[in-house]
Design a protein around this motif. Structure first.
Motif, PDB file in Angstrom:
ATOM      1  N   PHE A   1      28.550  57.262  36.492  1.00 11.16           N
ATOM      2  CA  PHE A   1      29.761  56.480  36.720  1.00 11.16           C
ATOM      3  C   PHE A   1      29.791  56.013  38.159  1.00 11.16           C
ATOM      4  CE2 PHE A   1      30.996  58.777  32.979  1.00 11.16           C
ATOM      5  CZ  PHE A   1      31.883  57.941  32.313  1.00 11.16           C
TER       6      PHE A   1
ATOM      7  N   ILE B   1      34.299  52.476  42.192  1.00 10.40           N
ATOM      8  CA  ILE B   1      34.297  51.278  43.015  1.00 10.40           C
ATOM      9  C   ILE B   1      35.582  51.268  43.838  1.00 10.40           C
ATOM     10  CG2 ILE B   1      34.273  48.760  43.000  1.00 10.40           C
ATOM     11  CD1 ILE B   1      32.934  49.063  40.141  1.00 10.40           C
TER      12      ILE B   1
ATOM     13  N   LYS C   1      38.105  49.416  45.903  1.00  7.79           N
ATOM     14  CA  LYS C   1      38.535  48.030  46.090  1.00  7.79           C
ATOM     15  C   LYS C   1      38.858  47.778  47.566  1.00  7.79           C
ATOM     16  CE  LYS C   1      38.581  46.628  41.817  1.00  7.79           C
ATOM     17  NZ  LYS C   1      38.139  45.345  41.386  1.00  7.79           N
TER      18      LYS C   1
ATOM     19  N   TYR D   1      31.523  52.342  47.385  1.00 10.29           N
ATOM     20  CA  TYR D   1      31.283  52.904  46.067  1.00 10.29           C
ATOM     21  C   TYR D   1      30.786  54.331  46.187  1.00 10.29           C
ATOM     22  CZ  TYR D   1      26.383  52.362  47.138  1.00 10.29           C
ATOM     23  OH  TYR D   1      25.162  52.476  47.745  1.00 10.29           O
TER      24      TYR D   1
ATOM     25  N   ARG E   1      33.223  61.415  30.426  1.00 12.62           N
ATOM     26  CA  ARG E   1      34.176  60.466  31.006  1.00 12.62           C
ATOM     27  C   ARG E   1      35.323  61.224  31.683  1.00 12.62           C
ATOM     28  NH1 ARG E   1      38.882  57.608  29.216  1.00 12.62           N
ATOM     29  NH2 ARG E   1      38.838  55.445  29.925  1.00 12.62           N
TER      30      ARG E   1
ATOM     31  N   GLU F   1      38.217  51.744  41.053  1.00  7.26           N
ATOM     32  CA  GLU F   1      37.897  51.355  39.679  1.00  7.26           C
ATOM     33  C   GLU F   1      36.725  52.215  39.239  1.00  7.26           C
ATOM     34  OE1 GLU F   1      36.086  47.440  37.472  1.00  7.26           O
ATOM     35  OE2 GLU F   1      37.564  47.121  39.055  1.00  7.26           O
ATOM     36  N   LEU F   2      36.854  52.859  38.097  1.00 10.03           N
ATOM     37  CA  LEU F   2      35.825  53.747  37.584  1.00 10.03           C
ATOM     38  C   LEU F   2      35.107  53.052  36.434  1.00 10.03           C
ATOM     39  CD1 LEU F   2      34.651  56.628  37.790  1.00 10.03           C
ATOM     40  CD2 LEU F   2      36.371  57.331  36.131  1.00 10.03           C
ATOM     41  N   ARG F   3      33.779  52.899  36.563  1.00  8.89           N
ATOM     42  CA  ARG F   3      33.002  52.193  35.539  1.00  8.89           C
ATOM     43  C   ARG F   3      31.764  53.004  35.176  1.00  8.89           C
ATOM     44  NH1 ARG F   3      33.555  46.470  36.358  1.00  8.89           N
ATOM     45  NH2 ARG F   3      32.118  46.236  34.610  1.00  8.89           N
ATOM     46  N   GLN F   4      31.503  53.125  33.885  1.00 10.96           N
ATOM     47  CA  GLN F   4      30.296  53.808  33.444  1.00 10.96           C
ATOM     48  C   GLN F   4      29.103  52.871  33.614  1.00 10.96           C
ATOM     49  OE1 GLN F   4      30.525  55.620  29.579  1.00 10.96           O
ATOM     50  NE2 GLN F   4      28.418  56.370  29.680  1.00 10.96           N
ATOM     51  N   VAL F   5      27.992  53.450  34.052  1.00  5.64           N
ATOM     52  CA  VAL F   5      26.759  52.699  34.257  1.00  5.64           C
ATOM     53  C   VAL F   5      25.971  52.709  32.942  1.00  5.64           C
ATOM     54  CG1 VAL F   5      24.571  52.657  35.549  1.00  5.64           C
ATOM     55  CG2 VAL F   5      26.692  53.357  36.694  1.00  5.64           C
TER      56      VAL F   5
END
Length: 144
Positions: free
Chosen positions: A3, A6, A8, A81, A89, A111-115
């Motif tokens: 994850f 990010i 901002k 980041y 998750r 912002e949390l995003r899975q890779v």
């Protein structure tokens, strides 16, 4: 599961204002916790978009277009980041919730995003093997 947290950008980070020593200390403590837990892969702050370059592809098959920063809309910019590898998750959310306010002024937003793992992008065995070989080669070059 990997994850990316990010961070901002804000008007302050885009103006190039450096974090306080207090915030640096808090972030170092947080990063130490990530390291001790064995989940930290990378963590960096980014320079303001005024020193950035954007490459866009305005037409399919066309030449890329180079645009120098600064860019508008600080809310859409990224100031930094943290990349982690966790089991779920929920664990990623827990770690993100523990991050100190990344700007220290009550303006922070993460912002949390899975890779994507490469295997999720294609079923093609040859492509997967080629990607695995490239990653292995990159790791070996880092060690050299």
């Amino acid at each position: 599961m990997r994850f990316m947290m990010i961070v901002k950008a804000t008007t302050d980070s885009e103006a190039g204002n450096m974090p306080s020593q207090e915030l640096i200390d808090a972030m170092q403590k947080y990063n130490e916790e990530l390291v001790k837990a064995g989940v930290l892969l990378a963590a960096d702050g980014l320079q303001p978009s005024s020193s950035g370059i954007r490459i866009s592809y305005p037409e399919p098959g066309g030449k890329p277009k180079v645009i120098d920063g600064p860019f508008t809309e600080a809310k859409e910019m990224i100031a930094g980041y943290t990349l982690i590898e966790v089991k779920s998750r929920e664990e990623a959310i827990e770690w993100a919730m523990r991050m100190p306010d990344p700007h220290g002024y009550g303006q922070g937003e993460i912002e949390l995003r899975q890779v994507f793992e490469f295997e999720e992008l294609t079923d093609d065995t040859e492509s997967q093997e080629k990607e695995a070989a490239l990653r292995k080669q990159a790791q070996l070059q880092k060690k050299a």
